[in-house]
Design an enzyme around this catalytic site. Structure first.
Site, PDB file in Angstrom:
ATOM      1  N   GLY A  48       0.862  -1.176   0.000  1.00 56.23           N
ATOM      2  CA  GLY A  48       0.000   0.000   0.000  1.00 56.23           C
ATOM      3  C   GLY A  48       0.895   1.222   0.000  1.00 56.23           C
ATOM      4  O   GLY A  48       1.871   1.281  -0.748  1.00 56.23           O
ATOM      5  N   SER A  62       5.802  -5.425  -0.909  1.00 59.57           N
ATOM      6  CA  SER A  62       5.800  -4.041  -1.365  1.00 59.57           C
ATOM      7  C   SER A  62       6.109  -3.092  -0.203  1.00 59.57           C
ATOM      8  O   SER A  62       7.226  -3.064   0.278  1.00 59.57           O
ATOM      9  CB  SER A  62       4.463  -3.719  -2.039  1.00 59.57           C
ATOM     10  OG  SER A  62       4.490  -2.463  -2.661  1.00 59.57           O
ATOM     11  N   ALA A  63       5.145  -2.336   0.293  1.00 56.03           N
ATOM     12  CA  ALA A  63       5.388  -1.449   1.430  1.00 56.03           C
ATOM     13  C   ALA A  63       5.865  -2.231   2.645  1.00 56.03           C
ATOM     14  O   ALA A  63       6.699  -1.755   3.419  1.00 56.03           O
ATOM     15  CB  ALA A  63       4.117  -0.672   1.771  1.00 56.03           C
ATOM     16  N   HIS A 117       8.990  -3.413  -6.826  1.00 56.26           N
ATOM     17  CA  HIS A 117       8.420  -3.039  -8.126  1.00 56.26           C
ATOM     18  C   HIS A 117       9.478  -2.412  -9.033  1.00 56.26           C
ATOM     19  O   HIS A 117       9.156  -1.569  -9.875  1.00 56.26           O
ATOM     20  CB  HIS A 117       7.258  -2.049  -7.978  1.00 56.26           C
ATOM     21  CG  HIS A 117       6.180  -2.460  -7.036  1.00 56.26           C
ATOM     22  ND1 HIS A 117       5.154  -3.307  -7.395  1.00 56.26           N
ATOM     23  CD2 HIS A 117       5.962  -2.141  -5.733  1.00 56.26           C
ATOM     24  CE1 HIS A 117       4.351  -3.479  -6.361  1.00 56.26           C
ATOM     25  NE2 HIS A 117       4.827  -2.790  -5.348  1.00 56.26           N
TER      26      HIS A 117
END
Length: 239
Positions: free
Chosen positions: A90, A123-124, A160
């Site tokens: 997120g 991700s985060a 990413h």
């Protein structure tokens, strides 16, 4: 040092359902650590119930129960008693600020590094596992008290990671340029994790898995590409 860490570039990869691309490696990691119930941390997004439900729907068919930390009466105790911690993706700034607001940064670090509780980040959640969130791709929609993160590893990651298309007409900074700018000020390695890859850490061994290369950026050095599966344990010994 006891470390059981699984760091995903992303939970979503083109052509796959949520987390499906990592099912084989992730289930192996969970089984190896005798995990049946996962404590999910949805703080990188605002819709905590919806986010937790998404993760539950992905992991329940694999045989795992998912509980959201946001419904726990005492989040710190939930961390300390968890079978495994999963921090989802997120907005990295929102995530880190919330962890600091709830006084969970030191609690999570102690649980993972001292008590050996397995940690999964995506991700985060991968960004905050590193030394700092300087190499996130996210917008600073809120302001954490510091960019210092959980420090479960001694380097930074850029989830990413994506190279610029050689045919593009875009004239703005490339990802490589931004990461090299970081290296000019912060003299430490950055691992660019492309979508579809993950870094699995077991004590002092780090292994790159997935179906795409990872790209390592280091101060005053040309970037180096690594093909999975490969041993990246040297990153844990630097700094």
């Amino acid at each position: 040092m006891v470390r059981k860490i699984f760091l995903l570039s992303s939970s979503k990869v083109h052509g796959y359902e949520f987390l499906k691309h990592a099912q084989e490696e992730l289930t192996s990691f969970l089984k190896k650590n005798n995990v049946k119930t996962i404590l999910f941390v949805p703080y990188a997004k605002l819709a905590h119930d919806k986010y937790t439900d998404t993760v539950s729907k992905a992991l329940n068919p694999w045989g795992y129960k998912v509980e959201g930390i946001h419904v726990k009466e005492n989040p710190s105790d939930a961390i300390r008693t968890a079978e495994a911690i999963f921090i989802g993706g997120g907005n990295t700034f929102l995530l880190l600020k919330t962890l600091y607001d709830l006084n969970l940064v030191e609690v999570i670090r102690g649980a993972v590094l001292n008590n050996g509780i397995p940690y999964i980040g995506s991700s985060a959640g991968t960004n905050v596992a590193t030394l700092s969130i300087h190499t996130t791709n996210d917008m600073p929609i809120v302001f954490p008290p510091t960019f210092d993160a959980l420090k479960l590893v001694s380097f930074n990651i850029n989830p990413h990671y994506l190279e610029t298309d050689a045919s593009t007409q875009h004239m703005g900074e490339t990802r490589d340029e931004r990461l090299n700018e970081f290296l000019e000020y912060q003299k430490r390695p950055v691992l660019g994790l492309r979508e579809g890859t993950a870094l699995i850490i077991s004590d002092d061994k780090a292994t790159l898995v997935g179906d795409r290369k990872a790209k390592l950026f280091k101060p005053e050095c040309d970037p180096v590409e690594f093909d999975p599966p490969c041993d990246l344990s040297f990153l844990l010994k630097e700094n």
